[in-house]
Motif scaffolding. Structure first.
Motif, mmCIF file in Angstrom:
data_model
loop_
_atom_site.group_PDB
_atom_site.id
_atom_site.type_symbol
_atom_site.label_atom_id
_atom_site.label_comp_id
_atom_site.label_asym_id
_atom_site.label_seq_id
_atom_site.Cartn_x
_atom_site.Cartn_y
_atom_site.Cartn_z
ATOM 1 N N GLU A 223 -8.446 6.945 3.834
ATOM 2 C CA GLU A 223 -6.963 7.757 3.759
ATOM 3 C C GLU A 223 -7.200 9.221 3.671
ATOM 4 O O GLU A 223 -6.745 9.843 3.985
ATOM 5 N N GLY A 224 -8.007 9.515 2.725
ATOM 6 C CA GLY A 224 -8.480 10.891 2.305
ATOM 7 C C GLY A 224 -9.030 11.798 3.541
ATOM 8 O O GLY A 224 -8.626 12.693 3.633
ATOM 9 N N SER B 90 1.921 10.460 -9.157
ATOM 10 C CA SER B 90 1.487 9.399 -8.370
ATOM 11 C C SER B 90 2.052 8.289 -8.402
ATOM 12 O O SER B 90 2.431 7.627 -7.359
ATOM 13 N N SER C 97 0.768 -1.320 0.079
ATOM 14 C CA SER C 97 0.045 0.044 0.050
ATOM 15 C C SER C 97 1.042 1.222 -0.090
ATOM 16 O O SER C 97 1.669 1.398 0.574
ATOM 17 N N VAL C 98 0.202 2.171 -0.604
ATOM 18 C CA VAL C 98 0.898 3.653 -0.639
ATOM 19 C C VAL C 98 1.165 4.075 0.485
ATOM 20 O O VAL C 98 2.262 4.520 1.028
ATOM 21 N N GLN D 116 -11.662 11.008 -3.622
ATOM 22 C CA GLN D 116 -10.533 10.407 -2.681
ATOM 23 C C GLN D 116 -10.515 11.096 -1.468
ATOM 24 O O GLN D 116 -10.226 10.347 -0.502
ATOM 25 N N THR E 171 -0.454 13.967 -4.489
ATOM 26 C CA THR E 171 -1.239 13.779 -5.549
ATOM 27 C C THR E 171 -2.860 14.451 -5.401
ATOM 28 O O THR E 171 -3.285 15.085 -6.254
ATOM 29 N N PHE F 110 0.248 10.002 -1.809
ATOM 30 C CA PHE F 110 -1.255 10.337 -1.823
ATOM 31 C C PHE F 110 -1.607 11.759 -1.718
ATOM 32 O O PHE F 110 -2.374 12.374 -2.488
#
Length: 197
Positions: free
Chosen positions: A145-146, A92, A35-36, A140, A101, A98
């Motif tokens: 996460e966002g 990205s 994962s990022v 997003q 981006t 993240f």
């Protein structure tokens, strides 16, 4: 739930303490590619300032590409939306960042809104691309996460909806609806969090 997680972690910790070095490196590699968020944590923990500087320079490079498409220094030209979108995608993919981006997506929206407020009603393509990018950005920001980064971008998102009164073609309405929707989403989350405590 927290107690159960703590008990599970104690069990995992005991196993990890007995693991071979190669096994732990393989585990970290798997997390890194998984994962990022994991990649960003590992990079920031072990590569630190060097990576931050490199990422900052890379972000600025791609931000400049996007800005140049909407308001080029050499004067008004045809907007190449695919170039600006490729800059977001390339950044990205290269960085896994993240937040950066999201920043570039918002830069794209800001550039398009600024272009529209300076030059007025241009064409459907401009409006469709800007609305589409703002919609993607909002989606997003609504992800797990966002959500933690919305406060970082909120002021810029709200500002993107100002100064559009005379553009027409429903552009102002579309932008303001998307902004009102993301605000309502986070107000609802805030109320839920407040009620949970």
């Amino acid at each position: 739930m927290a107690k159960a997680d703590s008990e599970k972690w104690t069990e995992v910790e005991k196993i990890l303490q007995k693991a071979e070095k190669r096994e732990l490196i393989d585990l970290v590699r798997e997390l890194y590619t998984h994962s990022v968020g994991d990649r960003m944590l590992i990079n920031s923990r072990y590569l630190g300032e060097r990576v931050k500087k490199k990422m900052g320079k890379m972000l600025e490079k791609y931000r400049k590409i996007i800005k140049e498409e909407f308001l080029p220094e050499k004067g008004l030209e045809e907007i190449r939306y695919s170039e600006a979108e490729r800059a977001i995608s390339d950044y990205s993919n290269a960085s896994g960042d993240f937040v950066g981006t999201l920043d570039l997506m918002l830069t794209y929206v800001e550039g398009g809104v600024q272009f529209a407020s300076i030059f007025g009603a241009i064409d459907d393509e401009l409006y469709d691309n800007i609305e589409g990018m703002l919609d993607r950005l909002c989606e997003q920001l609504k992800t797990e996460e966002g959500q933690k980064y919305y406060p970082l971008f909120r002021e810029r998102v709200l500002k993107a909806g100002t100064g559009l009164e005379y553009i027409g073609w429903g552009f102002e309405d579309a932008i303001c609806i998307l902004i009102a929707d993301i605000e309502a989403f986070f107000e609802e989350r805030f109320e839920e969090d407040k009620n949970d405590t």
